[in-house]
Design an enzyme around this catalytic site. Structure first.
Site, PDB file in Angstrom:
ATOM      1  N   ASP A 278      -5.631   9.398  10.057  1.00 17.64           N
ATOM      2  CA  ASP A 278      -4.211   8.928  10.460  1.00 17.64           C
ATOM      3  C   ASP A 278      -3.856   9.323  11.696  1.00 17.64           C
ATOM      4  O   ASP A 278      -3.934  10.389  12.247  1.00 17.64           O
ATOM      5  CB  ASP A 278      -3.156   9.335   9.267  1.00 17.64           C
ATOM      6  CG  ASP A 278      -3.404   8.488   8.018  1.00 17.64           C
ATOM      7  OD1 ASP A 278      -3.207   7.298   8.312  1.00 17.64           O
ATOM      8  OD2 ASP A 278      -3.608   9.102   6.816  1.00 17.64           O
TER       9      ASP A 278
ATOM     10  N   GLU B  76       0.898  -1.221   0.016  1.00 16.87           N
ATOM     11  CA  GLU B  76       0.119  -0.108  -0.213  1.00 16.87           C
ATOM     12  C   GLU B  76       0.994   1.309  -0.121  1.00 16.87           C
ATOM     13  O   GLU B  76       1.889   1.338   0.974  1.00 16.87           O
ATOM     14  CB  GLU B  76      -0.771  -0.115   1.415  1.00 16.87           C
ATOM     15  CG  GLU B  76      -1.868   0.992   1.383  1.00 16.87           C
ATOM     16  CD  GLU B  76      -2.823   0.917   2.414  1.00 16.87           C
ATOM     17  OE1 GLU B  76      -3.053  -0.158   3.318  1.00 16.87           O
ATOM     18  OE2 GLU B  76      -2.920   2.155   3.159  1.00 16.87           O
TER      19      GLU B  76
END
Ligand SMILES: Cc1ncc(COP(=O)(O)O)c(C=O)c1O
Ligand SMILES: Cc1ncc(COP(=O)(O)O)c(C=O)c1O
Lengths: 256, 389, 389, 256
Positions: A58, A47
């Site tokens: 995040d 990824e």
């Protein structure tokens, strides 16, 4: 490689648990070597994070990696140029936020990814309701748009997500943002079981997978794991591609 | 959508803008809030409780003050909607009391909020104390340094202020952090957003909670003006909540609606369509799509986006968006203070600076009437403009 | 005198107190003001203008807020008269708008004022700007250092702030200096006194301008309380203007009136009869008759005297005067903030501190109702209590 | 000396202009020597200030003198003790503020002054309306209560003041507080003329008499002057009693 992400992962799953490590593009010079090292260490896909200024989902580690990458001049075009030259034998999956995807249009973004050889796309702030056009564009470009499922997602909605996700279903281990945690939440086990009942697509856990032991534990409830913060913290601390590869290898061993 | 500034439906779309661009983990929370808000908003009991608190606690209705001396100087009839007189000193309280009541109704025990200048944080801490909820306010480290007084106010009110050390360490990062925290605590926490921003239903819900400004002002104008409706309705735009609430009262009239942004944070003028903090709208960003920081003398306008409904009103031409410079704003603040004895917030002075410029240039015809929302008081700004005087 | 809190006649006496102890040079000015005030107060046109400004400009009527959570904790029904919600943030504006209108009616072009914490100075600067008058505010050098923000507010409003460098360089010296200046400029200047102090007609006139607090509160209590009248009416006392205005609305009822002073500035409790700043009342002084400085955590209560009418109410037993300590006051401020979301002025928290103590000790019987005047907001105090939290 | 202040001044006025210098008691050690020096230099009476913390009608010079005196421990009792021992051949007049006068009662204050041999009393913040009881007490003690007249005082009221003042009428040269000024205001001349029309009592100008020339000019419109700030400034600057006496002598010469 022309197989779709999903086909590739289904094939791999037939022989074992899936392992998808993550790297923020541009977070360190030579980050493409990290991708290579992951692949060499036994990753089933990699990824690649396209850094965004406001990465809402995040945690601090990936925020810092994103900030570094942006400060170093990393752009979508630049990443795509580097990725085009990269063939590591496993599919590459882009992960980024809606604002970068919709800069011109979802269709153009998908076309550009596909042109550079990427096989999948994850956009955490584009949920089911907002994914329509983007999903169509992705299909058109042969790109698998991976949808997320969360512990809070009701069963009916899980079914829809499982049906409309491509490549795999990205199951969030917990309600928090990314980042390393110690425990394996009970809710993750439940989510994994439910998704497995609902779909034959691969189901991968992500968020807070921070040790080989934990990865193995999680993988018991699904098809595998995505590992991000644990790797990025090491990268920010100065780890070389080889060391990161070794860490992925240890995960690999734990899963097998 | 049929009528402007009405219910945006389940998709939360205002034309091309709005929506619900949040991680899957927040979808149920947003849906639950939307359902709870629809239910509450249709419940006369809830409306009554809100109206009662706004009246006996927050000081509504706020007056509409004719600015007599300044009107004479400008050659227009200038009416000021006095949100500066509300409890805590800005329109933010209208929204926060509404959302806090909603959170309580939903059984939540904690309010989360982002804040820039600290006004929304103080309002949230206030409503939390009033209803016996906890409050956690996220604030960029740089803003904490710049707005120490509001941090102290929040502390005294019992709120926890969490310094945000990521990104530019200002408002937009505080939003990110509040959302991250929310993702992890939707069960017991309610995210009390401070402007017409964020995922559906926030832009709509916050506008509805701020609608009281425009509705009161419209009735007050009807009593004050021979023509009943002012020629211009002007408000400053950060995220756009005071403007949205104001416009909502006048969108069905002939009044020209004007939103005024800071030159250094002019998302309506210089932004491009983008997705930030859960919604699609006009956003300040670089050529690569990285969101840029807004800069203005008014901390409350330092937001790089604009509420999605404003983007829609702009596209359709129903509202116009203008910008003014920091220098014009400080001059407007001093001028209002010296002609009317009102020290307004720097944010609000953006609206005034535009009126002064437009009346001076004849863009607003002599004799016109202007209803301006004075969104807050300027006590918080006095220290910071000291060097600019 | 016949009725309590009525017209004290031409001598301006409240029992033994009051009067007009000023130099001969000020006698005509005082007489002229008395005549002008009598005339204006009897003129419906003047009353209308005042009411209009208090309504459309200053934010009256102010709400009466039931302090629900604190009431529950204390076991009494506590109602807060919200003077903190007025324009400029304290009851001082009521008086100042009245006097500024009077000055204008008398053809004066400048307001003179003394100020301690700066609240009255800001209110005066505000009213002056509103009516196009000039303002000169005398402020002790030490207070200027301690209250920089209010000095800046006055500057922004266009007032001249004159540092007073004599004596203790605080409020009482500012009063002396304002009076000296007034002596020299009675022709064009009007002395806008900030409390129920000074020579006749000031104590009476200021009480009349503040009466609006008590009258509004009485009507609001009638609507809110089953018994229509509260058991206790409580207000803090510096010079005593917010208390006087409050008491004026309740003196004819069964309510027990309580004025609360700072322990370190308790003229009603520890003062002796004396003459200061033009009136006879209770004054803090040493054994030789030298006036001593008052000290409290609330700058607005640092006055060594008390309005003459309060001395009279005390002597007659119609009102009681109590004192609280700085520590009780700071605790009361934080408690109100955390239970009701209201950050009140330290001055006002004196009244609250007494209620908390009296309810706790049973002196106020459980189930009683208490109407408390919250004279101002605490934004100005936040920085100074930082170390005390 | 048992003659009243007024009788004394009337007698002196028969032969010339009146000069009344002022000193704040306690403003410097040995301030009684200053009183003596004034008398020796030709003063017709001496005004003694009893320092008060809040001297509302005084300018900066006398405020400072008062502050110094209070800081040095000066009290009413202490002053009276020192004055009792002082016989300089001309009447002494106390000047102070209401708060000191009313400490116990006006009657007791007057009695104490009289007992110490003072002949007059000036209380600038006790005007006509408030003077009633105090005036009675003063009369009883053979003390002359001097009232003030100001440029702003209307003529009818001037008459009343002239009638009820004892010792002399204290005519304020200007509306400001005490302190030195250069000009001789036109309003002073008018006030002097009016008072002279209204009474045969001595009329003395006070406030801002700061030079011999100015004293002479003012005295043309009345019977003489009180000189305060000009002397106290010199005292604060360190002038000795002899030098202050010389300044009073120069005033004396200018008046004669
Ligand atoms: C006084 C004031 N006005 C305006 C704003 C801008 O917000 P909005 O555009 O949502 O009204 C703020 C934000 O902090 C504010 O404090
Ligand atoms: C908020 C507040 N309350 C009370 C006071 C005390 O004044 P008063 O006793 O005249 O009401 C002040 C004086 O500055 C004040 O600012």
């Amino acid at each position: 490689m022309t197989t779709s992400l999903e086909t590739f992962l289904l094939a791999r799953r037939a022989t074992g648990r899936l392992l998808v490590p993550y790297v923020t593009a541009g977070a360190a010079p030579g980050w493409t070597d990290v991708v290579r090292a992951y692949a060499d260490a036994g990753a089933d896909a990699v990824e690649i994070g396209f850094p965004f200024s406001d990465p809402m989902l995040d945690g601090v580690t990936i925020q810092e990696a994103s900030d570094r990458a942006i400060a170093a001049g990393t752009t979508v075009t630049g990443i795509l140029d580097e990725v085009t030259a990269l063939d590591v034998g496993v599919p590459l999956v882009a992960m980024t936020y809606g604002n970068l995807v919709f800069q011109r249009s979802g269709a153009k973004f998908c076309a550009a990814l596909a042109m550079s050889g990427l096989r999948g796309l994850i956009v955490p702030d584009v949920p089911l309701e907002e994914a329509g056009e983007l999903a169509d564009a992705a299909v058109k470009e042969g790109l698998d748009l991976v949808l997320l499922a969360a512990p809070s997602t009701p069963r009916a909605r899980l079914g829809e997500i499982a049906a409309r996700s491509r490549g795999f279903v990205y199951a969030l281990t917990r309600m928090g943002t990314t980042g390393e945690r110690d425990e394996v939440p009970e809710q993750a086990a439940r989510l994994g079981r439910e998704l497995k009942e609902l779909t034959d697509r691969p189901v991968l856990f992500g968020f807070g997978v921070s040790s080989p032991r934990q990865a193995a534990e999680l993988a018991r409830h699904a098809d595998g794991v995505v590992v991000a913060s644990a790797l990025m913290r090491r990268l920010l601390d100065g780890a070389r591609p080889r060391e990161l590869g070794e860490y992925v290898a240890s995960m690999r061993r734990a899963l097998d | 959508m049929t009528t402007l500034m009405s219910d945006p439906g389940t998709t939360g779309r205002f034309g091309d803008y709005g929506g619900r661009y949040v991680p899957e983990s927040l979808i149920p929370a947003c849906q639950e809030i939307e359902a709870a808000f629809r239910d509450a908003w249709a419940d006369p009991g809830f409306r009554d409780r809100l109206t009662t608190l706004l009246t006996v606690y927050a000081g509504r209705p706020t007056p509409l003050t004719p600015a007599r001396r300044l009107s004479e100087e400008l050659g227009v009839t200038l009416l000021l909607k006095r949100e500066d007189l509300t409890h805590t000193g800005s329109h933010k309280i209208n929204n926060v009391v509404g959302q806090a009541l909603l959170a309580q109704r939903m059984g939540r025990r904690r309010l989360l909020a982002e804040t820039g200048a600290g006004q929304h944080g103080v309002a949230t801490a206030t409503a939390a104390a009033l209803l016996g909820l906890r409050a956690t306010v996220f604030m960029g480290e740089r803003d904490i340094e710049r707005q120490e007084l509001n941090v102290l106010r929040m502390n005294v009110l019992g709120a926890e202020v969490v310094p945000v050390t990521t990104g530019s360490r200002t408002l937009k990062d505080a939003c990110n952090e509040a959302m991250r925290h929310w993702v992890a605590s939707t069960d017991d926490s309610y995210y009390c957003l401070g402007s017409v921003l964020g995922p559906h239903p926030y832009p709509w819900m916050v506008r509805e909670f701020q609608r009281v400004i425009g509705e009161e002002a419209r009735a007050q104008c009807a009593a004050e003006l021979p023509a009943a409706v002012p020629d211009y309705v002007v408000a400053c735009v950060g995220g756009g909540s005071n403007a949205a609430g104001t416009f909502a009262g006048f969108v069905g009239t002939t009044a020209r609606l004007v939103g005024v942004e800071a030159e250094g944070g002019a998302a309506a003028t210089s932004g491009r369509a983008g997705v930030l903090h859960g919604f699609r709208s006009l956003v300040l960003q670089d050529e690569h799509g990285q969101v840029t920081e807004a800069h203005s003398v008014a901390a409350g306008l330092d937001y790089p986006g604009i509420g999605p409904e404003h983007a829609h009103l702009r596209d359709g031409g129903r509202a116009r968006y203008a910008t003014v410079t920091d220098e014009e704003v400080v001059r407007a603040l001093v001028r209002l203070a010296r002609t009317e004895g009102i020290v307004a917030a720097l944010e609000s002075c953006h609206a005034l600076a535009w009126v002064i410029r437009a009346a001076g240039s004849g863009r607003i015809a002599p004799g016109s009437s202007v209803m301006l929302t004075l969104s807050g008081r300027g006590d918080k700004d006095i220290a910071s403009i000291k060097e600019l005087l």
